[in-house]
Design an enzyme around this catalytic site. Structure first.
Site, PDB file in Angstrom:
ATOM      1  N   HIS A 178       0.821  -1.223   0.000  1.00  0.00           N
ATOM      2  CA  HIS A 178       0.000   0.000   0.000  1.00  0.00           C
ATOM      3  C   HIS A 178       0.853   1.270   0.000  1.00  0.00           C
ATOM      4  O   HIS A 178       0.331   2.353  -0.254  1.00  0.00           O
ATOM      5  CB  HIS A 178      -1.009  -0.024   1.151  1.00  0.00           C
ATOM      6  CG  HIS A 178      -0.474   0.373   2.485  1.00  0.00           C
ATOM      7  ND1 HIS A 178      -0.173  -0.526   3.481  1.00  0.00           N
ATOM      8  CD2 HIS A 178      -0.202   1.586   3.002  1.00  0.00           C
ATOM      9  CE1 HIS A 178       0.260   0.118   4.542  1.00  0.00           C
ATOM     10  NE2 HIS A 178       0.247   1.408   4.278  1.00  0.00           N
TER      11      HIS A 178
ATOM     12  N   ASP B 143      -0.556  -7.511   1.508  1.00  0.00           N
ATOM     13  CA  ASP B 143       0.015  -6.156   1.539  1.00  0.00           C
ATOM     14  C   ASP B 143       1.528  -6.248   1.734  1.00  0.00           C
ATOM     15  O   ASP B 143       2.049  -5.976   2.806  1.00  0.00           O
ATOM     16  CB  ASP B 143      -0.647  -5.349   2.664  1.00  0.00           C
ATOM     17  CG  ASP B 143      -0.199  -3.899   2.678  1.00  0.00           C
ATOM     18  OD1 ASP B 143       0.339  -3.438   1.645  1.00  0.00           O
ATOM     19  OD2 ASP B 143      -0.391  -3.220   3.713  1.00  0.00           O
TER      20      ASP B 143
ATOM     21  N   GLY C 261       2.943   5.889   8.908  1.00  0.00           N
ATOM     22  CA  GLY C 261       4.362   6.151   8.654  1.00  0.00           C
ATOM     23  C   GLY C 261       5.256   4.977   9.013  1.00  0.00           C
ATOM     24  O   GLY C 261       6.414   4.922   8.617  1.00  0.00           O
TER      25      GLY C 261
ATOM     26  N   SER D 248       4.238   1.922   8.279  1.00  0.00           N
ATOM     27  CA  SER D 248       3.884   0.897   7.294  1.00  0.00           C
ATOM     28  C   SER D 248       5.089   0.429   6.516  1.00  0.00           C
ATOM     29  O   SER D 248       5.960   1.233   6.171  1.00  0.00           O
ATOM     30  CB  SER D 248       2.878   1.450   6.304  1.00  0.00           C
ATOM     31  OG  SER D 248       1.656   1.595   6.940  1.00  0.00           O
ATOM     32  N   GLY D 249       5.096  -0.845   6.210  1.00  0.00           N
ATOM     33  CA  GLY D 249       6.189  -1.418   5.430  1.00  0.00           C
ATOM     34  C   GLY D 249       7.350  -1.855   6.293  1.00  0.00           C
ATOM     35  O   GLY D 249       8.184  -2.648   5.873  1.00  0.00           O
TER      36      GLY D 249
END
Ligand code: 4AZ
Length: 855
Positions: A87, A139, A241, A243-244
Site C-alpha cells: 500500500h 500487503d 508512517g 507501514s512497510g
C-alpha cells in the site's frame, strides 16, 4: 467510512538527508560470505508508546523516501532487496514508478548529519498480483535496489521465516519505525527511530477483538496471511508512517521478520491491535521474485523445527480489554475531579485525564497563560485528587494556544510532578476521539468546572439529556448551514435539563463541564461557561475537537472509542440536512424531516381552560401562546377563566415527563375590533419557556397567502386523547373564497380545500390552526379556525401590528422570500361558482350560524 480510520499514509516532512550519499560503486557481494548472514545486529551495538532505539539495534530497518521525505518503512532482506508494504506504492490501483523512490539505509535519526547512512535508488517495485487493498491482504512489496547496499554494522539483513515457521502467540516481538507517535501526531525532531515491544496475538484472539464493533461501529475480518500484534488494552502500537516496516522476533540468537506493518483501526486504540502482513506464508512468492540474485534473502530453518501438520494451538481465550477511564461509583462522585489551588485564587475544578495530567479551564490561571515563561509561583500550586492523602505538586502549565481569545479553547493542561497510581480513585475521565458521535438522548450530567460556585442542593440534580445534532445545530443559530453528520465533530453539544429543576436554580456565574455516559463509562464531552444565567438548554463546546491537542501534550490521555452505537433514525439519516433560516429573533418553526421520535409539533400547546375543555394553542414566542378566542372565552361569560398551558405533549410518542413544560396563563389579550368579537387571542404565560424540541415558537406568516406551499390543519383526532393529526389542505385564492361564500366572510378569512379523504382527520371543537411549510422547511402559522368551521380560518397576517406590539419577540417571516397571491382582476364571480364546488352550501350554513351565534 473505514477510510477515516485506515489511516492513509502521510508524508512525514523529513527533508532530504544531509551527509548521506548515493553510493553505487561498491560490490559488497565480494565482502560477504556465501551464505548471507542475517538477523544479527552488531553485538552491543514510533511507533506509539515506544521509545528511541539505540543506533545499530535494528540494522535492517530502512526508510523509504519519495519526494524527499520519509513515507514508509522497509527491511533489508538481501543486499539488493528491501521488503515493504504494497500500500506504500499503490495509489488508486496503480503502482507508482520505482524511479520516484529511494531507500535510505543505516539511518538512525533522520535529522542529519547521518553518519553511516547511505541511499540507494530503486530499480523495480514488485507487488503480488492479488493485492487490491490493505483490508484484503497480500500487503507486501519487494524493492530491488539499483545497486547493492553496503553492508556494515548499521546495515544488515534480517532473516526471513520459511512457510513452515511458526511464531507462538504471546511471543514478544519488536516493531520499529519513524511513524506517528499517536494518531495525527508526527514523530518530533530529531526523528530518532522508534522501537516498541508488541506481543503476537493468535488469530482467534485478534479476530475476537476485531469482531466487536469499534470506531464507526466497524468490525474487521482477519484474512489468511495477516497477523496481529499488540495488546488488548492498546496504547503501544505502530502508526501511520510505520507501514512497510518490520515486526521481528528473536529465535536462537537471530531476528526473524514475522510481519510487515500494514494497517489497523487507528493507533493504540483499545481492542484494536496492529495488523501485519505475515511474512512466512509469502516464502514462495519472495523466492520467486528474487530468483537469480546473489546473494538472495536467507530463510534459516527454525530450531527446533516446527512439527508440520499440527494445527495451530487455539487455546487462547478471547480477552477483551475494558475501559480504564470514566468509571464512577455513582454520578456526582467523580474520581477524576481535581481541585487546583493557586495562591491568591479560589480553587478551580478540572479533570484528571491521565496519570500525570489535569485538564482545567485556562481562565482559572489569569495572568499566567499569556507569557511563554512558566508561572513564577508554580512551586506553590497544588492539586487535590480524590482518595489521595496529600496534595500533588505541579511541574508544568500548558495553556491551549487559542485559550485567551476562543471560549471553545478555554483549556489548559497541568502536569503533575509525579504520576499518580490509577485505581478506583483517582481515575481519569475518558476523552472522545474527534469522530465521536454522542447519541441524541444520551444521559449526561453537569459537573463542576473552573471557578464554579458551590452547587445548591445535591449535585446529582444536574442531570441532562442530549439533544440530537439537528436540534442542537439549528436551535442555536447555525441557520442555513448544513448539519454535521455522525462522524464529523459537531459545533455544539446541547444538553436539555428538566424544566422544573432549572426553575429557581440560577447561578451568578458558573463554569460547567458536560459528562456523558456510554455503557456505564463517562466521557468529558463538553465545556461551557454561563456568565449570569440560569442553566437552560444551552450549547456546550465539544471537547472532541481538542482530543488531538490533549494527546499530543500528555502522550497518554485516555481517549476512548465510542461505546454506544444505537444511532436511531437520526444516525441513519445520510442526506445532508440544513437548518431553515432564522428570523431576527432566532429559530422558529423548526421540525426535523423526517420527524424523529419524540415531539413532532414543538409549538403545539394544550390549553386547558377552567378545567372543562382543551383548546389548541400555538407557541408564538417564549412566553406567548396564540389561540382562537371562541374556544378560550365562552360567550356570555364575564370572568377570565383559569388557564393552564402544556407544551411537549404533542408527540407521536409523548416525550418523557421531563420534557413537558407547563405554565399558567396570567393574561389574555384581544385586539380592538369594532363590533365583532376578534377571532384571535394571545395568552401570556407565567414565565418564558426556553426554546427546545418540546417548546419551540412557530414562525408567523406576514401576509398574503402562501403560494404553492404545503399546508395543513393541525389538530387532534379527538379532544380526549389528543393525539396530534395533520390534514393536508390547499388554501383557496381570496377570489375563489369570496365567490364560494358570496361575500359574507369577515375580512381576513381564509378558505381551505381538504385533500381527498382528509376532511375528518381532526376534530374542530378545539379550534385547530392552519400551518404551512416554506420551501426552506420552516413551519409557519397562517390562521386559526373560526368557530365550528372546518374550512374557514382567521388569518394571522391582518393582526401583525397588534401581535408584534403585544409580544415583541414574535417571528414574522420577512415578506420577501415568501410568495404572495398576485392581485386578481375583477370582482365578478362566475355565476355557476356555488354549484360547481363540493359543499359550499354546508359551509355557508355553518358560517351563517356562526355569525348569528356570535352576534
Ligand atoms: C498506517 O497508516 C498505519 N496501528 C500503520 C499501522 C497502523 C495504523 C495505520 C496500526 O501506516
Amino acid at each position: 467510512m473505514s477510510q477515516h480510520l485506515l489511516l492513509p499514509l502521510a508524508i512525514l516532512a523529513i527533508s532530504p538527508i544531509p551527509g548521506a550519499f548515493q553510493d553505487s560503486a561498491l560490490s559488497p557481494t565480494q565482502e560477504e560470505p556465501e551464505d548471507l548472514d542475517c538477523g544479527r545486529p552488531e553485538p552491543s551495538a514510533r511507533i506509539m508508546g515506544g521509545s528511541d532505539a539505540q543506533p545499530g539495534t535494528w540494522p535492517w530497518q530502512v526508510s523509504l523516501h519519495q519526494g524527499g521525505g520519509h513515507i514508509c518503512g522497509g527491511s533489508l532482506i538481501a543486499p539488493s532487496w528491501v521488503l515493504s508494504a504494497a500500500h506504500c506504492f499503490v495509489t488508486n490501483g496503480t503502482l507508482e514508478p520505482a524511479a520516484e523512490w529511494s531507500v535510505v539505509l543505516g539511518v538512525h535519526s533522520q535529522d542529519g548529519p547521518l553518519d553511516g547512512a547511505h541511499v540507494r535508488a530503486v530499480s523495480a517495485i514488485l507487488v503480488p498480483d492479488n493485492y487490491s487493498g490493505v483490508e484484503r491482504g497480500a500487503d507486501l512489496a519487494l524493492l530491488r535496489l539499483a545497486s547493492p547496499a553496503r553492508l556494515g554494522p548499521t546495515v544488515r539483513p534480517v532473516c526471513l521465516p520459511r512457510a513452515s515457521h511458526r511464531f507462538a502467540h504471546g511471543t514478544a516481538c519488536w516493531a520499529t519505525g519513524w511513524g506517528d507517535i499517536q494518531e495525527a501526531d508526527p514523530l518530533p525532531l530529531p526523528w530518532v527511530l522508534q522501537e516498541v515491544e508488541l506481543r503476537l496475538l493468535g488469530e482467534a484472539a485478534c479476530q475476537c477483538l476485531y469482531s466487536r464493533p469499534g470506531p464507526f461501529n466497524l468490525t474487521f475480518q482477519l484474512l489468511p496471511g495477516m497477523l496481529c500484534a499488540g495488546y488488548p488494552e492498546g496504547r503501544r502500537d505502530t502508526c501511520q508512517g510505520d507501514s512497510g516496516g518490520p515486526l521481528v522476533c528473536e529465535e536462537g540468537g537471530r531476528w526473524f521478520q514475522a510481519g510487515i506493518t500494514s494497517f489497523g483501526f487507528g493507533c493504540g486504540r483499545r481492542n484494536r491491535p496492529g495488523v501485519f502482513t505475515a511474512v512466512a506464508p509469502y516464502e514462495a512468492w519472495i523466492r520467486e521474485q528474487v530468483l537469480g540474485s546473489e546473494p538472495g534473502p536467507a530463510f534459516p530453518t527454525q530450531s527446533p523445527e516446527p512439527q508440520s501438520g499440527l494445527p495451530e494451538p487455539t487455546d487462547e481465550n478471547c480477552t477483551i480489554a475494558l475501559p480504564e477511564c470514566g468509571k464512577a461509583p455513582r454520578p456526582g462522585a467523580w474520581p477524576w475531579e481535581a481541585q487546583v489551588m493557586v495562591p491568591g485564587s479560589r480553587p478551580c475544578y478540572g479533570a484528571l485525564v491521565s496519570e500525570s495530567w489535569v485538564l482545567a479551564p485556562a481562565s482559572c490561571f489569569p495572568g499566567r497563560i499569556s507569557s511563554d515563561l512558566p508561572p513564577h509561583d508554580l512551586d506553590n500550586w497544588r492539586v487535590m485528587l480524590p482518595s489521595r492523602p496529600r496534595a500533588e505538586r505541579v511541574a508544568r502549565l500548558v495553556p491551549h494556544e487559542n485559550a485567551s481569545w476562543d471560549d471553545a479553547s478555554n483549556l489548559a493542561l497541568l502536569q503533575l510532578r509525579a504520576p499518580v497510581n490509577l485505581s478506583a480513585a483517582p481515575r481519569p475521565v475518558c476523552l472522545p476521539h474527534p469522530e465521536h458521535y454522542f447519541l441524541p438522548g444520551s444521559r449526561c450530567r453537569l459537573a463542576r468546572w473552573g471557578h464554579t460556585e458551590p452547587v445548591p442542593g445535591a449535585g446529582s440534580l444536574l442531570e441532562a439529556e442530549l439533544l440530537g445534532v439537528w436540534w442542537c445545530h439549528c436551535l442555536y443559530g447555525r441557520q442555513g448551514e448544513s448539519v454535521p453528520p455522525p462522524g464529523e465533530p459537531p459545533q455544539a453539544l446541547c444538553p436539555a435539563y428538566q424544566e422544573e429543576e432549572v426553575a429557581g436554580r440560577c447561578w451568578n456565574y458558573s463554569h460547567w463541564s458536560l459528562l456523558c455516559r456510554e455503557e456505564g463509562t463517562w466521557f468529558l464531552a463538553g465545556i461551557r461557561d454561563l456568565p449570569n444565567d440560569c442553566l437552560r438548554p444551552r450549547a456546550f463546546y465539544p471537547l472532541q475537537t481538542h482530543g488531538p491537542w490533549i494527546s499530543h501534550v500528555t502522550r497518554g490521555a485516555y481517549l476512548e472509542d465510542q461505546l454506544a452505537w444505537d444511532w436511531g433514525p437520526e444516525g441513519e439519516e445520510t442526506e445532508t440536512q440544513t437548518c431553515p433560516p432564522h428570523t431576527e429573533h432566532g429559530a422558529c418553526g423548526l421540525r426535523p424531516e423526517p420527524a424523529l421520535m419524540g415531539v413532532l409539533w414543538p409549538w403545539l400547546a394544550e390549553v386547558h381552560v377552567a378545567g372543562e375543555r382543551v383548546c389548541t394553542g400555538i407557541l408564538v414566542a417564549p412566553g406567548w401562546v396564540l389561540a382562537a378566542t371562541h374556544c378560550i372565552l365562552r360567550l356570555g361569560s364575564t370572568t377570565v377563566p383559569y388557564i393552564e398551558v402544556y407544551l411537549g405533549r404533542a408527540g407521536a410518542s409523548p416525550l418523557p415527563q421531563s420534557h413537558q413544560v407547563s405554565r399558567l396563563v396570567i393574561s389574555i389579550r384581544l385586539p380592538r375590533h369594532l363590533g365583532l368579537r376578534p377571532p384571535l387571542a394571545l395568552l401570556e404565560l407565567s414565565s418564558r419557556v426556553e426554546p427546545s424540541p418540546s417548546a419551540l415558537p412557530i414562525c408567523l406568516h406576514p401576509g398574503g397567502t402562501p403560494l404553492g406551499a404545503s399546508c395543513w390543519v393541525l389538530g387532534w383526532k379527538d379532544p380526549q386523547d389528543r393525539v396530534p393529526v395533520a390534514a393536508a389542505v390547499s388554501i383557496l385564492t381570496p377570489r375563489l373564497c369570496h365567490c364560494l361564500y358570496q361575500g359574507i366572510l369577515p375580512p381576513g378569512t381564509l378558505c381551505v380545500l381538504y385533500a381527498e379523504g382528509q376532511e375528518d382527520r381532526c376534530e374542530v371543537t378545539s379550534a385547530p390552526p392552519l400551518l404551512c411549510q416554506t420551501e426552506e422547511g420552516s413551519w409557519v402559522l397562517v390562521g386559526m379556525a373560526i368557530r365550528g368551521s372546518r374550512e374557514l380560518f382567521a388569518a394571522i397576517a391582518p393582526e401583525e401590528t397588534w401581535i408584534s406590539q403585544t409580544v415583541g419577540e414574535v417571528h414574522f417571516l420577512p415578506p420577501s422570500g415568501f410568495p404572495h397571491w398576485l392581485p386578481e382582476g375583477g370582482d365578478l364571480c362566475p355565476p355557476d361558482m356555488a354549484r360547481a364546488s363540493g359543499s359550499p352550501r354546508a359551509a355557508l350554513f355553518l358560517l351563517l350560524l356562526t355569525l348569528l351565534i356570535q352576534g
